[in-house]
Write a protein that holds these residues in place. Structure first.
Motif, PDB file in Angstrom:
ATOM      1  N   PRO A  65       0.839  -1.197   0.000  1.00 34.38           N
ATOM      2  CA  PRO A  65       0.000   0.000   0.000  1.00 34.38           C
ATOM      3  C   PRO A  65       0.877   1.251   0.000  1.00 34.38           C
ATOM      4  O   PRO A  65       1.941   1.283   0.614  1.00 34.38           O
ATOM      5  N   LEU A  66       0.426   2.249  -0.715  1.00 32.82           N
ATOM      6  CA  LEU A  66       1.176   3.491  -0.810  1.00 32.82           C
ATOM      7  C   LEU A  66       0.884   4.371   0.400  1.00 32.82           C
ATOM      8  O   LEU A  66      -0.209   4.323   0.967  1.00 32.82           O
ATOM      9  N   PRO A  67       1.838   5.203   0.795  1.00 30.29           N
ATOM     10  CA  PRO A  67       1.585   6.098   1.917  1.00 30.29           C
ATOM     11  C   PRO A  67       0.486   7.101   1.563  1.00 30.29           C
ATOM     12  O   PRO A  67       0.330   7.498   0.410  1.00 30.29           O
ATOM     13  N   ALA A  68      -0.282   7.473   2.593  1.00 33.91           N
ATOM     14  CA  ALA A  68      -1.365   8.436   2.379  1.00 33.91           C
ATOM     15  C   ALA A  68      -0.771   9.799   2.064  1.00 33.91           C
ATOM     16  O   ALA A  68       0.256  10.195   2.608  1.00 33.91           O
ATOM     17  N   THR A  69      -1.418  10.503   1.169  1.00 27.37           N
ATOM     18  CA  THR A  69      -0.990  11.857   0.826  1.00 27.37           C
ATOM     19  C   THR A  69      -1.601  12.816   1.831  1.00 27.37           C
ATOM     20  O   THR A  69      -2.819  12.818   2.026  1.00 27.37           O
ATOM     21  N   PRO A  70      -0.787  13.636   2.492  1.00 23.31           N
ATOM     22  CA  PRO A  70      -1.354  14.572   3.461  1.00 23.31           C
ATOM     23  C   PRO A  70      -2.223  15.610   2.765  1.00 23.31           C
ATOM     24  O   PRO A  70      -1.924  16.048   1.661  1.00 23.31           O
ATOM     25  N   THR A  71      -3.302  15.967   3.440  1.00 19.20           N
ATOM     26  CA  THR A  71      -4.198  16.992   2.918  1.00 19.20           C
ATOM     27  C   THR A  71      -3.612  18.351   3.268  1.00 19.20           C
ATOM     28  O   THR A  71      -3.295  18.603   4.427  1.00 19.20           O
TER      29      THR A  71
END
Length: 84
Positions: A65-71
């Motif tokens: 899984p790819l790291p979440a992109t910060p908002t």
């Protein structure tokens, strides 16, 4: 037999040479731009690929899984009514 059927469309329309074989018209300015773009591309090709990008590609290939992109947060540099 009609000879116009054997020739490319550019020749059929009265143009003596097809577009692909016509010489290009260039100016000194276009030559300078072309040389600059080639130099820029050559320098870009020599740049290393960032480590973070290589890690991301490895994760994709491994099916992780790819790291979440910060908002992004709202712009804190704007002036509010309280500041005035």
């Amino acid at each position: 037999m009609d000879d116009s059927r054997k020739q490319p469309p550019a020749v059929q329309q009265g143009n003596p040479q097809p577009a692909a074989t016509r010489p290009r018209r260039t100016t000194a300015g276009q030559d300078a731009i072309s040389a600059g773009l080639r130099a820029l591309w050559a320098a870009l090709e020599d740049e290393p690929v960032p480590d973070d990008f290589l890690k991301l590609l490895d994760q994709i290939e491994a099916g992780q899984p790819l790291p979440a992109t910060p908002t992004p947060e709202p712009d804190s540099g704007s002036v509010s009514e309280q500041d005035t």
